[in-house]
Design a protein around this motif. Structure first.
Motif, PDB file in Angstrom:
ATOM      1  N   VAL A 101       0.800  -1.197  -0.068  1.00 13.78           N
ATOM      2  CA  VAL A 101       0.093  -0.019  -0.005  1.00 13.78           C
ATOM      3  C   VAL A 101       0.947   1.358   0.087  1.00 13.78           C
ATOM      4  O   VAL A 101       0.516   2.357  -0.739  1.00 13.78           O
ATOM      5  CB  VAL A 101      -0.804  -0.014   1.357  1.00 13.78           C
ATOM      6  CG1 VAL A 101      -1.469   1.486   1.396  1.00 13.78           C
ATOM      7  CG2 VAL A 101      -1.848  -1.097   0.945  1.00 13.78           C
ATOM      8  N   ALA A 102       1.860   1.238   0.579  1.00 14.84           N
ATOM      9  CA  ALA A 102       2.785   2.423   0.958  1.00 14.84           C
ATOM     10  C   ALA A 102       3.446   2.742  -0.349  1.00 14.84           C
ATOM     11  O   ALA A 102       3.616   3.988  -0.965  1.00 14.84           O
ATOM     12  CB  ALA A 102       3.718   2.207   2.081  1.00 14.84           C
ATOM     13  N   MET A 103       3.913   1.445  -1.214  1.00 16.58           N
ATOM     14  CA  MET A 103       4.748   2.032  -2.396  1.00 16.58           C
ATOM     15  C   MET A 103       3.658   2.322  -3.490  1.00 16.58           C
ATOM     16  O   MET A 103       4.097   3.345  -4.301  1.00 16.58           O
ATOM     17  CB  MET A 103       5.193   0.401  -2.782  1.00 16.58           C
ATOM     18  CG  MET A 103       6.588  -0.074  -2.069  1.00 16.58           C
ATOM     19  SD  MET A 103       7.006  -1.824  -2.315  1.00 16.58           S
ATOM     20  CE  MET A 103       7.457  -1.438  -4.069  1.00 16.58           C
ATOM     21  N   ALA A 104       2.360   1.720  -3.404  1.00 12.22           N
ATOM     22  CA  ALA A 104       1.531   2.283  -4.440  1.00 12.22           C
ATOM     23  C   ALA A 104       1.035   3.822  -4.443  1.00 12.22           C
ATOM     24  O   ALA A 104       1.101   4.581  -5.109  1.00 12.22           O
ATOM     25  CB  ALA A 104       0.219   1.336  -4.586  1.00 12.22           C
ATOM     26  N   SER A 105       1.016   4.148  -3.056  1.00 11.69           N
ATOM     27  CA  SER A 105       0.707   5.491  -2.724  1.00 11.69           C
ATOM     28  C   SER A 105       1.638   6.520  -3.200  1.00 11.69           C
ATOM     29  O   SER A 105       1.446   7.689  -3.623  1.00 11.69           O
ATOM     30  CB  SER A 105       0.496   5.890  -1.265  1.00 11.69           C
ATOM     31  OG  SER A 105       1.659   5.582  -0.592  1.00 11.69           O
ATOM     32  N   ALA A 106       2.858   5.896  -3.113  1.00  9.75           N
ATOM     33  CA  ALA A 106       4.256   6.731  -3.466  1.00  9.75           C
ATOM     34  C   ALA A 106       4.143   6.958  -5.067  1.00  9.75           C
ATOM     35  O   ALA A 106       4.337   8.006  -5.629  1.00  9.75           O
ATOM     36  CB  ALA A 106       5.500   6.125  -3.032  1.00  9.75           C
ATOM     37  N   VAL A 107       3.941   5.958  -5.751  1.00 16.84           N
ATOM     38  CA  VAL A 107       3.714   5.958  -7.177  1.00 16.84           C
ATOM     39  C   VAL A 107       2.731   7.173  -7.571  1.00 16.84           C
ATOM     40  O   VAL A 107       2.766   7.953  -8.639  1.00 16.84           O
ATOM     41  CB  VAL A 107       3.485   4.631  -7.709  1.00 16.84           C
ATOM     42  CG1 VAL A 107       3.107   4.794  -9.232  1.00 16.84           C
ATOM     43  CG2 VAL A 107       4.697   3.860  -7.538  1.00 16.84           C
ATOM     44  N   ILE A 197      -3.285  13.167  -5.303  1.00 12.85           N
ATOM     45  CA  ILE A 197      -2.043  13.711  -4.348  1.00 12.85           C
ATOM     46  C   ILE A 197      -2.892  13.404  -2.965  1.00 12.85           C
ATOM     47  O   ILE A 197      -2.138  12.846  -2.137  1.00 12.85           O
ATOM     48  CB  ILE A 197      -1.630  14.987  -4.336  1.00 12.85           C
ATOM     49  CG1 ILE A 197      -0.902  15.212  -5.840  1.00 12.85           C
ATOM     50  CG2 ILE A 197      -0.797  15.480  -3.139  1.00 12.85           C
ATOM     51  CD1 ILE A 197      -0.546  16.601  -5.935  1.00 12.85           C
ATOM     52  N   GLY A 198      -4.107  13.879  -2.700  1.00 14.75           N
ATOM     53  CA  GLY A 198      -4.514  13.674  -1.352  1.00 14.75           C
ATOM     54  C   GLY A 198      -4.823  12.155  -1.068  1.00 14.75           C
ATOM     55  O   GLY A 198      -4.582  11.641  -0.059  1.00 14.75           O
ATOM     56  N   VAL A 199      -5.201  11.385  -2.177  1.00 12.62           N
ATOM     57  CA  VAL A 199      -5.722   9.939  -2.226  1.00 12.62           C
ATOM     58  C   VAL A 199      -4.238   9.221  -1.711  1.00 12.62           C
ATOM     59  O   VAL A 199      -4.191   8.408  -1.090  1.00 12.62           O
ATOM     60  CB  VAL A 199      -6.128   9.319  -3.600  1.00 12.62           C
ATOM     61  CG1 VAL A 199      -6.158   7.937  -3.716  1.00 12.62           C
ATOM     62  CG2 VAL A 199      -7.589   9.843  -3.769  1.00 12.62           C
ATOM     63  N   GLY A 200      -3.276   9.733  -2.423  1.00 21.18           N
ATOM     64  CA  GLY A 200      -2.037   8.839  -2.429  1.00 21.18           C
ATOM     65  C   GLY A 200      -1.189   9.173  -0.925  1.00 21.18           C
ATOM     66  O   GLY A 200      -0.858   8.190  -0.296  1.00 21.18           O
ATOM     67  N   ILE A 201      -1.642  10.614  -0.145  1.00 19.21           N
ATOM     68  CA  ILE A 201      -1.174  10.654   1.073  1.00 19.21           C
ATOM     69  C   ILE A 201      -2.079   9.606   2.064  1.00 19.21           C
ATOM     70  O   ILE A 201      -1.510   9.161   2.974  1.00 19.21           O
ATOM     71  CB  ILE A 201      -1.133  12.102   1.368  1.00 19.21           C
ATOM     72  CG1 ILE A 201      -0.120  12.928   0.498  1.00 19.21           C
ATOM     73  CG2 ILE A 201      -1.057  12.173   2.817  1.00 19.21           C
ATOM     74  CD1 ILE A 201      -0.412  14.460   0.655  1.00 19.21           C
ATOM     75  N   ALA A 202      -3.292   9.907   1.945  1.00 16.02           N
ATOM     76  CA  ALA A 202      -4.179   9.075   2.763  1.00 16.02           C
ATOM     77  C   ALA A 202      -3.773   7.403   2.733  1.00 16.02           C
ATOM     78  O   ALA A 202      -3.899   6.788   3.763  1.00 16.02           O
ATOM     79  CB  ALA A 202      -5.476   9.352   2.431  1.00 16.02           C
TER      80      ALA A 202
END
Length: 298
Positions: A101-107, A197-202
């Motif tokens: 999940v953390a890797m996908a959010s960074a992308v 961006i908000g989605v990725g951070i959350a």
């Protein structure tokens, strides 16, 4: 005198495991179909936020598959080499879930920042419908994992990891839906990468929380739902017990807690075996299913 409680499975636990397998199976099927549809629509109609939601869903599919495999492995009986069984495979799955999940959010965040400087046209209608489908699928899947979520299941890190993913995805889809509707009303195409961006951070935050919780369990930390003071007070409340020391509490799996302790007692008219059985029943009532207690003179 020391006695170990092997924590026999009850019929309700077998039922719970069967329901959990069904929840994993249906969630994987539904989220796979949803992710593929969202990727096609996101690419075809220009929504990076929807693609980010789809990538998170694909991460969920991989995480759910890992969790399901670990859940099946955890039911295998102990053997000569793995005397505690394979319960910790569920903890490894929860850790892998968090990393994915953390890797996908960074992308998603990196791509969204690049897109923010060069917004792409967005067709809001299909994107909004795809996001609405994401809300329905993820909330429905989360409900499958929440069914019968009582007792040890309510503290099962593997089950909770799956539910966190699915509920977070539903919230992500809601953000994408609102963004698509606003773009359709206002023509502000920059809203889509900003939402991404908000989605990725959350999403990244939920991944980090899962990583933290899984590491605590893997390092033999005391599970968050077990209070050491309550454990000590429970043992001290038993007839004749005057002191409790060398208390160690850890997780055998994401849903089973173990304890060892030395219990000092004086004569209270109760024999050792009866006291040990009462102690184990009292510990099981507060969530400690496996306990090994050594009695010592007070």
């Amino acid at each position: 005198m020391a006695v170990h409680d092997h924590g026999r499975r009850h019929p309700q636990q077998h039922i719970g495991r069967a329901g959990l397998a069904s929840a994993f199976r249906w969630s994987i099927l539904l989220n796979t179909a949803l992710s593929l549809a969202q990727i096609v629509i996101g690419i075809g109609f220009g929504s990076l936020a929807l693609i980010g939601d789809a990538l998170h869903n694909l991460g969920d599919v991989a995480g759910l598959a890992l969790g399901w495999g670990a859940e099946r492995l955890s039911t295998r009986p102990p053997n000569g080499r793995f005397t505690y069984g394979f319960g910790r495979s569920t903890q490894l799955a929860a850790l892998s879930n968090g990393v994915l999940v953390a890797m996908a959010s960074a992308v998603v965040v990196v791509e969204a920042i690049q897109r923010l400087h060069n917004p792409q046209p967005l067709v809001s209608g299909p994107v909004a419908w795809a996001a609405a489908a994401g809300i329905a699928v993820n909330l429905g899947s989360a409900r499958l994992f929440g069914h019968g979520g009582h007792g040890s299941h309510s503290h099962d890190l593997n089950r909770r990891a799956a539910m966190v993913h699915l509920i977070t995805d539903a919230l992500v889809s809601l953000a994408v839906l609102l963004s698509a509707l606003l773009v359709g009303l206002t023509g502000w195409h920059w809203l889509d990468p900003l939402t991404a961006i908000g989605v990725g951070i959350a999403v990244g935050y939920t991944g980090l929380v899962l990583i933290r919780d899984a590491l605590v369990v893997l390092l033999d930390g005391i599970p968050s739902h077990i209070q050491p003071e309550q454990v000590r007070a429970t043992l001290l409340a038993l007839p004749g017990v005057v002191d409790v020391h060398h208390v160690h509490i850890w997780s055998l799996s994401t849903s089973q807690v173990a304890l060892t302790a030395h219990v000092c007692r004086r004569d209270s008219g109760m024999d050792d075996l009866e006291l040990l059985h009462r102690a184990k029943d009292a510990l099981a009532a507060i969530g400690v299913e496996h306990s090994t207690l050594q009695l010592e003179p007070g």
